[in-house]
Design an enzyme around this catalytic site. Structure first.
Site, PDB file in Angstrom:
ATOM      1  N   ARG A 120      -7.653  62.339   2.923  1.00 47.10           N
ATOM      2  CA  ARG A 120      -8.938  63.036   2.921  1.00 47.10           C
ATOM      3  C   ARG A 120      -8.957  64.075   4.036  1.00 47.10           C
ATOM      4  O   ARG A 120      -8.289  63.894   5.061  1.00 47.10           O
ATOM      5  CB  ARG A 120     -10.092  62.051   3.161  1.00 47.10           C
ATOM      6  CG  ARG A 120      -9.965  60.778   2.368  1.00 47.10           C
ATOM      7  CD  ARG A 120     -11.285  60.076   2.292  1.00 47.10           C
ATOM      8  NE  ARG A 120     -11.661  59.334   3.480  1.00 47.10           N
ATOM      9  CZ  ARG A 120     -12.662  58.437   3.465  1.00 47.10           C
ATOM     10  NH1 ARG A 120     -13.349  58.220   2.361  1.00 47.10           N
ATOM     11  NH2 ARG A 120     -12.965  57.773   4.554  1.00 47.10           N
ATOM     12  N   ASP A 176     -23.234  53.866   7.312  1.00 46.72           N
ATOM     13  CA  ASP A 176     -21.855  54.203   7.695  1.00 46.72           C
ATOM     14  C   ASP A 176     -21.234  55.158   6.674  1.00 46.72           C
ATOM     15  O   ASP A 176     -20.153  55.694   6.917  1.00 46.72           O
ATOM     16  CB  ASP A 176     -20.991  52.941   7.822  1.00 46.72           C
ATOM     17  CG  ASP A 176     -20.977  52.132   6.542  1.00 46.72           C
ATOM     18  OD1 ASP A 176     -22.069  51.744   6.081  1.00 46.72           O
ATOM     19  OD2 ASP A 176     -19.887  51.884   5.998  1.00 46.72           O
ATOM     20  N   ASN A 177     -21.906  55.352   5.546  1.00 49.95           N
ATOM     21  CA  ASN A 177     -21.391  56.266   4.533  1.00 49.95           C
ATOM     22  C   ASN A 177     -22.167  57.578   4.510  1.00 49.95           C
ATOM     23  O   ASN A 177     -22.182  58.284   3.514  1.00 49.95           O
ATOM     24  CB  ASN A 177     -21.420  55.599   3.155  1.00 49.95           C
ATOM     25  CG  ASN A 177     -20.417  54.456   3.065  1.00 49.95           C
ATOM     26  OD1 ASN A 177     -19.463  54.398   3.839  1.00 49.95           O
ATOM     27  ND2 ASN A 177     -20.638  53.541   2.149  1.00 49.95           N
ATOM     28  N   LYS A 236      -6.606  57.176   3.510  1.00 45.91           N
ATOM     29  CA  LYS A 236      -7.411  56.018   3.124  1.00 45.91           C
ATOM     30  C   LYS A 236      -6.490  55.047   2.378  1.00 45.91           C
ATOM     31  O   LYS A 236      -5.927  55.398   1.345  1.00 45.91           O
ATOM     32  CB  LYS A 236      -8.572  56.447   2.229  1.00 45.91           C
ATOM     33  CG  LYS A 236      -9.500  55.288   1.868  1.00 45.91           C
ATOM     34  CD  LYS A 236     -10.787  55.804   1.256  1.00 45.91           C
ATOM     35  CE  LYS A 236     -11.708  54.682   0.813  1.00 45.91           C
ATOM     36  NZ  LYS A 236     -12.952  55.202   0.220  1.00 45.91           N
ATOM     37  N   ARG A 273     -19.931  59.614  11.374  1.00 41.52           N
ATOM     38  CA  ARG A 273     -21.007  59.144  10.480  1.00 41.52           C
ATOM     39  C   ARG A 273     -22.262  58.803  11.278  1.00 41.52           C
ATOM     40  O   ARG A 273     -22.195  58.657  12.497  1.00 41.52           O
ATOM     41  CB  ARG A 273     -20.536  57.848   9.787  1.00 41.52           C
ATOM     42  CG  ARG A 273     -19.291  58.055   8.968  1.00 41.52           C
ATOM     43  CD  ARG A 273     -18.266  56.947   9.264  1.00 41.52           C
ATOM     44  NE  ARG A 273     -16.975  57.255   8.624  1.00 41.52           N
ATOM     45  CZ  ARG A 273     -16.700  56.961   7.378  1.00 41.52           C
ATOM     46  NH1 ARG A 273     -17.560  56.299   6.656  1.00 41.52           N
ATOM     47  NH2 ARG A 273     -15.547  57.313   6.844  1.00 41.52           N
ATOM     48  N   ASP A 330     -16.998  58.854   1.392  1.00 38.75           N
ATOM     49  CA  ASP A 330     -16.721  57.492   0.931  1.00 38.75           C
ATOM     50  C   ASP A 330     -17.042  57.284  -0.536  1.00 38.75           C
ATOM     51  O   ASP A 330     -18.062  56.714  -0.908  1.00 38.75           O
ATOM     52  CB  ASP A 330     -17.460  56.443   1.789  1.00 38.75           C
ATOM     53  CG  ASP A 330     -16.697  56.154   3.068  1.00 38.75           C
ATOM     54  OD1 ASP A 330     -15.679  56.841   3.305  1.00 38.75           O
ATOM     55  OD2 ASP A 330     -17.104  55.265   3.817  1.00 38.75           O
TER      56      ASP A 330
HETATM   57  P1  AMP Z   1     -17.399  50.877   2.305  1.00 43.62           P
HETATM   58  O1  AMP Z   1     -18.542  50.123   1.671  1.00 43.62           O
HETATM   59  O2  AMP Z   1     -16.263  51.158   1.386  1.00 43.62           O
HETATM   60  O3  AMP Z   1     -17.868  52.088   3.022  1.00 43.62           O
HETATM   61  O4  AMP Z   1     -16.772  49.890   3.399  1.00 43.62           O
HETATM   62  C1  AMP Z   1     -17.513  49.245   4.365  1.00 43.62           C
HETATM   63  C2  AMP Z   1     -16.620  48.797   5.492  1.00 43.62           C
HETATM   64  O5  AMP Z   1     -15.595  47.922   5.009  1.00 43.62           O
HETATM   65  C3  AMP Z   1     -15.925  49.933   6.209  1.00 43.62           C
HETATM   66  O6  AMP Z   1     -15.873  49.610   7.560  1.00 43.62           O
HETATM   67  C4  AMP Z   1     -14.541  49.923   5.583  1.00 43.62           C
HETATM   68  O7  AMP Z   1     -13.576  50.448   6.450  1.00 43.62           O
HETATM   69  C5  AMP Z   1     -14.314  48.441   5.353  1.00 43.62           C
HETATM   70  N1  AMP Z   1     -13.390  48.169   4.234  1.00 43.62           N
HETATM   71  C6  AMP Z   1     -13.595  48.364   2.917  1.00 43.62           C
HETATM   72  N2  AMP Z   1     -12.518  47.999   2.213  1.00 43.62           N
HETATM   73  C7  AMP Z   1     -11.591  47.561   3.085  1.00 43.62           C
HETATM   74  C8  AMP Z   1     -10.264  47.038   2.984  1.00 43.62           C
HETATM   75  N3  AMP Z   1      -9.658  46.900   1.817  1.00 43.62           N
HETATM   76  N4  AMP Z   1      -9.638  46.706   4.126  1.00 43.62           N
HETATM   77  C9  AMP Z   1     -10.234  46.842   5.316  1.00 43.62           C
HETATM   78  N5  AMP Z   1     -11.471  47.308   5.493  1.00 43.62           N
HETATM   79  C10 AMP Z   1     -12.154  47.668   4.395  1.00 43.62           C
HETATM   80 MG    MG Z   2     -17.569  53.404   4.225  1.00 47.91          MG
END
Ligand code: AMP
Ligand code: MG
Length: 534
Positions: free
Chosen positions: A201, A278-279, A131, A208, A288
């Site tokens: 991880r 998605d989480n 990650k 998911r 996540d």
């Molecule tokens: P999360 O809320 O952390 O589960 O992220 C939601 C989405 O945003 C997922 O598709 C992650 O892969 C993407 N995401 C979160 N942070 C980043 C980042 N810094 N660069 C690229 N994608 C991100």
């Molecule tokens: Mg996520």
């Protein structure tokens, strides 16, 4: 051959996911929509100066690497994504999801890159996923990287959860990249460079709910079936060959596993913070770790996530219903696989598993041998109130309840009843008047009920201490470790990892880590609330 190579050679790669599932036909690593595919092949970025910070020995053992990392530099090279090992075949997964209740379309691994799957000597299959190792076609507006503070939080919490007995993805390692990452932590225009880091991880599968939703939403039924069949055969082999009946049974299992997961979160006082679809892991794992948090004072309305401050959709007390809402979205996505109504039994199974499991869990927390409908519904209802009318530390309250002698008939006055629990209260002056009487009255009923089960004080304590942890990764503890690490001192990370290995045991040398949140941490960012900026 050096010792290092031979240590890492123990990783036995067998990349089934990429071998059997539909692949993105394009190979450019540009942000874009990816159709009819489960994944895109992508290489991690080569960071400039990988530096080993920590590893979880239990996870390295599980992968047949042994407890100790022999050459930390070589290890950091591989688990920062800079260096590849033979047998690795890296890729990012395509998925969609509902974010805060709204369909968000394609999300995908925007900053996660799977290195491949390892089959260990025991025959277990583990996917290794970095990650923060750089952008992928799913990075949307993001840069693909992760900062040290959020990586420390993910690393420590994954392992703390595992040792608490909560289903979770694991963390093999934490490595600094040597490259800065720009973040606007407070979303107030004061962006600054922070140290970049990568967590490796580990989980049997990172699939998911959203992995199925993306195909459902796009009417890509062939791919939907391919992923469902693959998941059943790989991760639920006991269910047999996929068929309509097996899909229904599979969904039921997902529902029950999810219920069990949420019951564990409620038990230990964990708030995920971003329960978007998605989480949600198809295996019922906590996945996540972002703006998650631990209840210090018990508050069903609390969420650590500043982005969710006004609606509190993902507050502690809402987690059971949110998980169900997410399962309904999954059922909708799976509908093309079976006749209408087939997935309803799963949703019912969720309700049953959650209700009976929650009651059993709460009875255990209170030291009762069984849940008694006659008396315990009322006891639990009133407990919810007495924990919230005054600021009460959840972890300390339940732990101290084990010291409460329900068999002592001479213990009758309010002072006597409250004495074993005083440490759990944040503000002494709140513990007066009506509040004080109400808590004492609950304790009287509790005492009577507890004594009915019979047994001894020691038996009760032993039973209760197995479900009520003494040590949890309090928000301020993680924050202190982060602030030290940002100054180059990683010792607290190692210390916390060690303490969190035995969360149910008394650790006389580490009493200070079991104390309630200090006052300076009450409203401090990182200790009370967190933004999604990570
Ligand atoms: P999360 O809320 O952390 O589960 O992220 C939601 C989405 O945003 C997922 O598709 C992650 O892969 C993407 N995401 C979160 N942070 C980043 C980042 N810094 N660069 C690229 N994608 C991100
Ligand atoms: Mg996520």
């Amino acid at each position: 051959m050096t010792a290092v190579q031979s240590q890492l050679d123990a990783l036995n790669f067998d990349n089934k996911f990429v071998r059997e599932l539909p692949e993105d036909p394009k190979s450019t690593n540009k942000r874009r929509q990816v159709y009819k595919s489960c994944f895109s092949r992508v290489r991690p970025v080569e960071c400039s100066a990988p530096k080993f910070i920590a590893h979880a020995k239990e996870v390295s053992e599980m992968l047949d690497l042994g407890e100790e990392i022999l050459d930390k530099a070589a290890f950091a090279g591989v688990f920062s994504g800079k260096d590849q090992l033979p047998g690795m075949d890296s890729f990012a997964m395509c998925y969609g999801g509902h974010q805060f209740g709204n369909w968000a379309g394609q999300l995908g691994d925007g900053r996660a890159i799977n290195l491949g799957e390892v089959v260990n000597k025991a025959g277990q299959r583990w996917t290794l996923q970095l990650k923060g190792a750089g952008p992928t076609p799913y990075s949307r507006m993001g840069d693909g990287f992760a900062v040290l503070r959020s990586s420390i939080r993910e690393f420590l919490c994954s392992e703390a959860m595992y040792h608490l007995g909560v289903p979770t993805t694991r963390a093999l390692s934490l490595v600094e990249t040597g490259d800065p990452v720009m973040r606007d932590m407070f979303y107030d225009g004061r962006a600054k460079n922070e140290p970049g880091a990568v967590v490796c991880r580990v989980a049997p599968s990172f699939v998911r709910f959203g992995s199925f939703q993306i195909f459902g939403a796009r009417n890509e039924h062939e791919e939907l079936k391919a992923l469902a069949d693959y998941t059943i055969k790989t991760d639920f082999p006991q269910l047999g060959e996929p068929s309509e009946a097996v899909y229904a049974k599979w969904f039921e299992e997902i529902c029950v596993k999810t219920a069990e997961l949420v019951i564990h979160w409620m038990r230990v006082g964990f708030v995920h913070g971003v329960l978007n679809t998605d989480n949600m892991s198809i295996l019922g794992l906590t996945i996540d770790y972002g703006p998650y948090g631990w209840l210090d004072n018990y508050d069903a309305m609390w969420t650590p996530n500043t982005t969710d401050k006004s609606n509190r959709r993902y507050r502690y007390g809402a987690q059971p219903e949110i998980a169900l809402w997410n399962l309904v979205q999954l059922a909708t996505a799976l509908t093309p696989l079976a006749k209408k109504g087939v997935f309803e039994s799963g949703l019912e199974a969720y309700g049953e598993a959650f209700n009976s499991g929650w009651k059993t869990m709460m009875a255990q927390k209170l030291g009762f041998k069984n849940f008694d409908e006659q008396t315990d519904d009322h006891i639990l209802k009133e407990l919810q109130s007495i924990l919230q009318i005054v600021e009460t530390d959840m972890t300390i309250f339940f732990r101290k309840l084990a010291d409460f002698n329900v068999f002592d008939e001479s213990m009758t006055t309010t002072d006597q009843l409250l004495a074993p629990l005083l440490e759990a209260y944040y503000i002494e002056t709140e513990l007066s008047g009506e509040n004080r009487n109400r808590i004492a009255n609950w304790l009287r009923i509790y005492k009577f009920r507890g004594a009915q089960d019979g047994g001894t004080v020691e038996e009760r304590r032993e039973r209760m201490n197995r479900v009520n942890p003494k040590y949890v990764l309090r928000n301020y503890l993680a924050q202190e470790a982060i602030e030290l690490a940002e100054k180059g001192d990683y010792s607290r990370i190692h210390k916390l990892l060690e303490i969190m290995r035995k969360p149910y045991e008394e650790q006389s040398k580490n009493e200070e880590f079991a104390k309630k949140r200090p006052d300076w941490a009450r409203d401090k960012p990182g200790c009370s609330t967190l933004s999604c900026s990570s």
